[in-house]
Design a protein around this motif. Structure first.
Motif, mmCIF file in Angstrom:
data_model
loop_
_atom_site.group_PDB
_atom_site.id
_atom_site.type_symbol
_atom_site.label_atom_id
_atom_site.label_comp_id
_atom_site.label_asym_id
_atom_site.label_seq_id
_atom_site.Cartn_x
_atom_site.Cartn_y
_atom_site.Cartn_z
ATOM 1 N N ARG A 329 1.106 -1.231 0.248
ATOM 2 C CA ARG A 329 -0.058 0.071 -0.200
ATOM 3 C C ARG A 329 1.574 1.402 -0.388
ATOM 4 O O ARG A 329 0.058 2.415 -0.503
ATOM 5 N N ILE A 330 2.059 1.137 0.601
ATOM 6 C CA ILE A 330 2.809 2.431 0.420
ATOM 7 C C ILE A 330 3.140 2.556 -0.691
ATOM 8 O O ILE A 330 4.016 3.791 -1.085
ATOM 9 N N VAL A 331 4.081 1.643 -1.371
ATOM 10 C CA VAL A 331 4.735 1.875 -2.441
ATOM 11 C C VAL A 331 3.984 2.872 -4.101
ATOM 12 O O VAL A 331 4.254 3.622 -4.005
ATOM 13 N N ASP A 332 2.690 2.341 -3.649
ATOM 14 C CA ASP A 332 1.597 2.709 -4.103
ATOM 15 C C ASP A 332 1.577 4.745 -4.247
ATOM 16 O O ASP A 332 1.261 4.929 -5.703
ATOM 17 N N LEU A 333 1.408 4.991 -2.537
ATOM 18 C CA LEU A 333 2.129 6.633 -2.653
ATOM 19 C C LEU A 333 2.657 7.418 -2.991
ATOM 20 O O LEU A 333 2.724 8.340 -2.646
ATOM 21 N N VAL A 334 3.732 6.506 -2.721
ATOM 22 C CA VAL A 334 4.763 7.645 -2.405
ATOM 23 C C VAL A 334 5.645 7.547 -3.915
ATOM 24 O O VAL A 334 5.675 7.055 -4.858
ATOM 25 N N GLU A 335 5.702 9.082 -4.440
ATOM 26 C CA GLU A 335 6.358 9.413 -5.644
ATOM 27 C C GLU A 335 7.540 9.895 -5.351
ATOM 28 O O GLU A 335 8.317 10.485 -4.243
ATOM 29 N N LEU A 336 8.272 9.239 -6.499
ATOM 30 C CA LEU A 336 10.195 9.179 -6.630
ATOM 31 C C LEU A 336 10.398 10.030 -7.569
ATOM 32 O O LEU A 336 9.901 9.973 -8.262
ATOM 33 N N GLY A 337 10.898 11.191 -7.512
ATOM 34 C CA GLY A 337 11.866 11.751 -8.423
ATOM 35 C C GLY A 337 13.489 11.297 -9.087
ATOM 36 O O GLY A 337 13.812 9.808 -9.200
ATOM 37 N N GLU A 338 13.780 11.422 -9.692
ATOM 38 C CA GLU A 338 14.394 11.611 -10.298
ATOM 39 C C GLU A 338 16.198 10.937 -9.553
ATOM 40 O O GLU A 338 16.088 11.169 -8.843
ATOM 41 N N HIS A 339 16.364 10.068 -10.024
ATOM 42 C CA HIS A 339 17.549 8.814 -9.123
ATOM 43 C C HIS A 339 19.125 8.909 -10.009
ATOM 44 O O HIS A 339 19.273 9.392 -11.274
#
Length: 415
Positions: A329-339
């Motif tokens: 559930r958490i991974v769907d909420l996380v917004e990741l920027g450029e790595h």
């Protein structure tokens, strides 16, 4: 040959982009927990049926994927009184029962107070639905050997730090204590032998509402004309409402005092006192907590104190408390920027010798590149570069043959 080649129901394949995303979130979780002094352990994916069906897992014990014993024959099948008679192992349904078995096995090699991290898949044979799978990852931290409230404080502190690092700033931690729940049931006149069943019904409050819970409790023989009103008051209870006036009759003062101490020690965490919070597992003995987020009807994680579990495996009681994050559930909420790891693709002509390509790759890796892929040039370079960008490669170099690593013209994929 089957017409549709898909994973088993309730289980999933992950393409490279999604796998990278998951691993980046998991890496953040691991790094934060490690910074708080927790040590990562690993346990087998299977455990003995005597542990998985020990009465500690609640309804999850009914959802165990059993592993048949080796060497079964027709006579063994005929002699079996139940399907479980044919199994001696099963896939783990959570990480807490394996941790208890692990601690019992290795106590002499562990510190007096042991802080454990487990990040691993678990399996439950339940009905798949949105956000609920038969195979999923759990991220657990546990503190064994600490009897005081410091364990709960550390668990919540570390977990709120994880949520903040992931950018989940709207979460709240709902807290309660099993002693508060038992006080509520005693106030309602629930007989001791019906306590566990009454807690199961109370745990359905967010699904079937006040009237539904009242009806279920009435079916158990719990009477009271004002029960609906009392349930409503429980749902509205906050720190302020139970401290401004005389404490309500159902409130266990000692347990509530411990919760107030928890709040005082965690001034930056958003804690909400919720006397209707139950947590489904029957092994909790004290403080319990859950992570709530406005975008999800379900919690994003939870845990509590379970002082009685380790003793079932070890023969000696050991204080214990843990917090489990619902990673799926958490991974769907996380917004990741450029790595930072943007990858370099070496797009080569077909005639370039393999030994030359591998040599270039090694030179670039030795020079500090973290990811270098060899890619045979396609007829449509533009589409090929789009595919590389989707795979996380932000730069590329054309290799015609005979170049040294220092002579390569490295360009952004978007050019």
């Amino acid at each position: 040959m089957p017409s549709h080649v898909t994973p088993p129901r309730g289980m999933r394949d992950f393409l490279p982009a999604e796998k990278r995303r998951r691993e980046r979130v998991l890496s953040t979780i691991r790094d934060v927990y490690r910074s708080f002094g927790f040590d990562e352990i690993e346990t087998p994916v299977v455990e003995g049926t005597e542990y998985l069906h020990s009465g500690l897992g609640g309804d999850n014990e009914k959802q165990v994927f059993a592993v048949l014993r080796r060497g079964l024959d027709v006579e063994a099948l005929r002699a079996a009184g139940s399907p479980l008679d044919l199994a001696d192992l099963g896939l783990r349904f959570d990480l807490t029962v394996p941790l208890a078995r692990f601690y019992a096995s290795h106590r002499g090699e562990l510190p007096t107070v042991f802080r454990a991290v487990q990040v691993a898949p678990v399996w439950r044979a339940e009905k798949p639905q949105k956000g609920r799978y038969r195979q999923f990852v759990q991220c657990d931290i546990d503190i064994l050997g600490e009897a005081g409230p410091l364990a709960e404080i550390e668990l919540i502190s570390a977990t709120t730090a994880v949520l903040a690092q992931l950018g989940l700033t709207e979460t709240t931690i709902r807290v309660n204590d099993r002693r508060v729940l038992l006080g509520v049931l005693a106030h309602w006149g629930v007989p001791a032998e019906l306590t566990d069943r009454a807690l199961v019904e109370l745990d359905k409050l967010d699904k079937i509402g006040v009237e539904g819970v009242v009806a279920q409790l009435a079916a158990l023989g719990v009477e009271g004309g004002d029960l609906a009103a009392q349930l409503g008051q429980l749902g509205e209870a906050t720190w302020q409402s139970v401290t401004d006036a005389a404490p309500p009759a159902w409130l266990d003062r000692e347990a509530f005092g411990d919760l107030l101490a928890l709040r005082a020690a965690l001034p930056t965490a958003t804690l909400v006192f919720d006397p209707t919070l139950v947590r489904g597992m029957g092994y909790y003995t004290g403080t319990i907590f859950e992570v709530a987020h406005p975008d999800f009807a379900y919690s994003l994680g939870g845990g509590g104190r379970y002082d009685g579990m380790i003793g079932r495996f070890l023969g000696t009681d050991v204080p214990a408390a843990g917090f489990s994050l619902g990673f799926e559930r958490i991974v769907d909420l996380v917004e990741l920027g450029e790595h930072d790891d943007d990858g370099l693709a070496l797009v080569h002509d077909r005639g370039v010798p393999a030994v030359e390509l591998v040599s270039l790759q090694r030179e670039l890796l030795a020079a500090g590149e973290s990811r270098v892929r060899l890619v045979k040039r396609a007829k449509n370079l533009s589409n090929q570069l789009d595919g590389l960008a989707a795979a996380g490669f932000r730069r590329f170099a054309s290799v015609r043959g005979g170049e040294a690593a220092a002579d390569l013209s490295i360009r952004p994929v978007g050019d």
